[in-house]
Design a protein around this motif. Structure first.
Motif, mmCIF file in Angstrom:
data_model
loop_
_atom_site.group_PDB
_atom_site.id
_atom_site.type_symbol
_atom_site.label_atom_id
_atom_site.label_comp_id
_atom_site.label_asym_id
_atom_site.label_seq_id
_atom_site.Cartn_x
_atom_site.Cartn_y
_atom_site.Cartn_z
ATOM 1 N N SER A 64 0.834 -1.127 -0.118
ATOM 2 C CA SER A 64 -0.041 0.086 0.209
ATOM 3 C C SER A 64 0.680 1.008 -0.031
ATOM 4 O O SER A 64 0.525 2.243 -0.811
ATOM 5 N N ILE A 65 1.935 1.137 0.741
ATOM 6 C CA ILE A 65 2.938 2.337 0.747
ATOM 7 C C ILE A 65 3.482 2.504 -0.528
ATOM 8 O O ILE A 65 3.578 3.706 -1.223
ATOM 9 N N ALA A 66 3.777 1.517 -1.393
ATOM 10 C CA ALA A 66 4.601 1.616 -2.545
ATOM 11 C C ALA A 66 3.535 2.091 -3.600
ATOM 12 O O ALA A 66 3.788 3.098 -4.383
ATOM 13 N N GLU A 67 2.359 1.793 -3.534
ATOM 14 C CA GLU A 67 1.185 2.227 -4.485
ATOM 15 C C GLU A 67 0.783 3.582 -4.172
ATOM 16 O O GLU A 67 0.744 4.215 -5.355
ATOM 17 N N ALA A 68 0.925 3.826 -3.083
ATOM 18 C CA ALA A 68 0.446 5.515 -2.619
ATOM 19 C C ALA A 68 1.393 6.178 -3.006
ATOM 20 O O ALA A 68 1.032 7.426 -3.659
ATOM 21 N N ALA A 69 2.737 6.106 -2.806
ATOM 22 C CA ALA A 69 3.902 6.723 -3.402
ATOM 23 C C ALA A 69 3.790 7.166 -4.805
ATOM 24 O O ALA A 69 4.002 8.266 -4.991
ATOM 25 N N ALA A 70 3.836 6.130 -5.262
ATOM 26 C CA ALA A 70 3.770 6.091 -7.129
ATOM 27 C C ALA A 70 2.508 7.179 -7.473
ATOM 28 O O ALA A 70 2.710 7.997 -8.270
ATOM 29 N N THR A 71 1.363 6.948 -6.811
ATOM 30 C CA THR A 71 0.295 7.654 -7.142
ATOM 31 C C THR A 71 0.550 9.201 -6.713
ATOM 32 O O THR A 71 0.136 9.976 -7.539
ATOM 33 N N VAL A 72 0.777 9.495 -5.673
ATOM 34 C CA VAL A 72 1.068 10.792 -5.002
ATOM 35 C C VAL A 72 2.213 11.685 -6.003
ATOM 36 O O VAL A 72 1.995 12.555 -6.355
ATOM 37 N N ILE A 73 3.170 10.788 -6.015
ATOM 38 C CA ILE A 73 4.374 11.540 -7.020
ATOM 39 C C ILE A 73 3.868 11.844 -8.421
ATOM 40 O O ILE A 73 4.155 12.723 -8.955
ATOM 41 N N ALA A 74 3.239 10.807 -9.026
ATOM 42 C CA ALA A 74 2.455 10.909 -10.459
ATOM 43 C C ALA A 74 1.637 12.271 -10.427
ATOM 44 O O ALA A 74 1.616 12.881 -11.289
ATOM 45 N N GLU A 75 0.751 12.312 -9.454
ATOM 46 C CA GLU A 75 -0.252 13.390 -9.559
ATOM 47 C C GLU A 75 0.263 14.655 -8.767
ATOM 48 O O GLU A 75 -0.412 15.807 -9.381
ATOM 49 N N HIS A 76 1.251 14.419 -8.034
ATOM 50 C CA HIS A 76 1.944 15.898 -7.415
ATOM 51 C C HIS A 76 3.406 16.051 -7.511
ATOM 52 O O HIS A 76 3.924 15.856 -6.558
ATOM 53 N N PRO A 77 3.898 16.113 -8.672
ATOM 54 C CA PRO A 77 5.362 15.646 -8.781
ATOM 55 C C PRO A 77 6.053 16.964 -8.135
ATOM 56 O O PRO A 77 7.247 16.979 -7.846
ATOM 57 N N GLU A 78 5.325 18.234 -7.669
ATOM 58 C CA GLU A 78 6.118 19.226 -6.921
ATOM 59 C C GLU A 78 6.000 18.778 -5.352
ATOM 60 O O GLU A 78 6.477 19.571 -4.637
#
Length: 254
Positions: A64-78
């Motif tokens: 879940s951590i890995a999936e959330a990190a990928a999503t957050v970074i993709a949606e909020h690259p800043e």
């Protein structure tokens, strides 16, 4: 850490200190992404706080951590700030394994492995930002023990030393390590804590924290006045008194 102008991910921000800080950072002009396990609760928080974002995450689950990190970074690259807020506190009885072992393992998974895995998931991205922060969350109980919560105390002591150590390692990067050290705060972390006269009102705690960040942006430890009794007992030379006072007066200490 500056008080405004950041994009902040806060796993464990659906209640208590995490949610209050999320609202305060949002009001201060930051982009805030709250993280938690319950989708319906995340949706409600976003609806109640226009402009806030959410991501589902279970910090006890590596996938879940890995999936959330990928999503957050993709949606909020800043994204430039991670606050490892998620944690649990449980009473234990160490007179027999039945009284503590399962609980202790759960606490270590959430309070120690959770932040480690979160940092691992975000640290490379954060180094790509010109001014980034990882805020860890320890406790006054990292420095003076509450007898009924041995593993919680130890988990927060581990977070303190982890923060000290990775601050040294990442000194050659754009990532600063800031450690938030709450005292007992009126939240639902432990039964009865929301009504405890010894716990600090949540709004007062968050107001003081935000004031410290605003006035001392280079601080490495965020300490409200209420936590200094616990934090500096050994330095003052009154550690036995601190421990005795904590365990006599505050059965819901944080």
């Amino acid at each position: 850490m500056q008080i405004t102008g950041h994009t902040i991910f806060i796993p464990g921000a659906t209640s208590g200190i995490g949610l209050a800080l999320a609202r305060a950072f949002h009001a201060a002009g930051n982009v805030v992404i709250v993280g938690g396990r319950r989708t319906e609760l995340l949706e409600r928080i976003v609806a109640e706080n226009p402009g806030m974002h959410a991501a589902r995450i279970d910090t006890a689950d590596p996938a879940s951590i890995a999936e959330a990190a990928a999503t957050v970074i993709a949606e909020h690259p800043e994204l430039d700030t991670l606050i490892t807020m998620a944690g649990i506190m449980r009473a234990e009885d160490w007179h027999s394994a039945d009284g503590f072992l399962d609980t202790a393992e759960e606490i270590v998974t959430t309070n120690v492995l959770g932040p480690i895995r979160l940092i691992a998931a975000f640290v490379e991205h954060l180094q790509s930002r010109p001014d980034a922060t990882i805020m860890t969350v320890s406790s006054g109980l990292a420095f003076a023990p509450l007898a009924v919560t041995p593993t919680y105390n130890a988990s927060k002591a581990a977070i303190h030393m982890l923060s000290e150590s990775i601050r040294l390692q990442l000194a050659d990067t754009s990532v600063r390590i800031v450690e938030l050290e709450p005292p007992s705060v009126r939240t639902a972390l432990m039964p009865g804590q929301e009504e405890s006269e010894f716990a600090m009102p949540l709004d007062d705690f968050v107001t003081e924290v935000m004031g410290i960040i605003a006035s001392s942006p280079d601080a490495t430890e965020i300490q409200v006045e209420n936590v200094k009794f616990l934090r500096y007992g050994e330095a003052r030379g009154d550690y036995p008194y601190v421990v005795a006072t904590l365990n006599r007066l505050d059965p819901h200490g944080h």
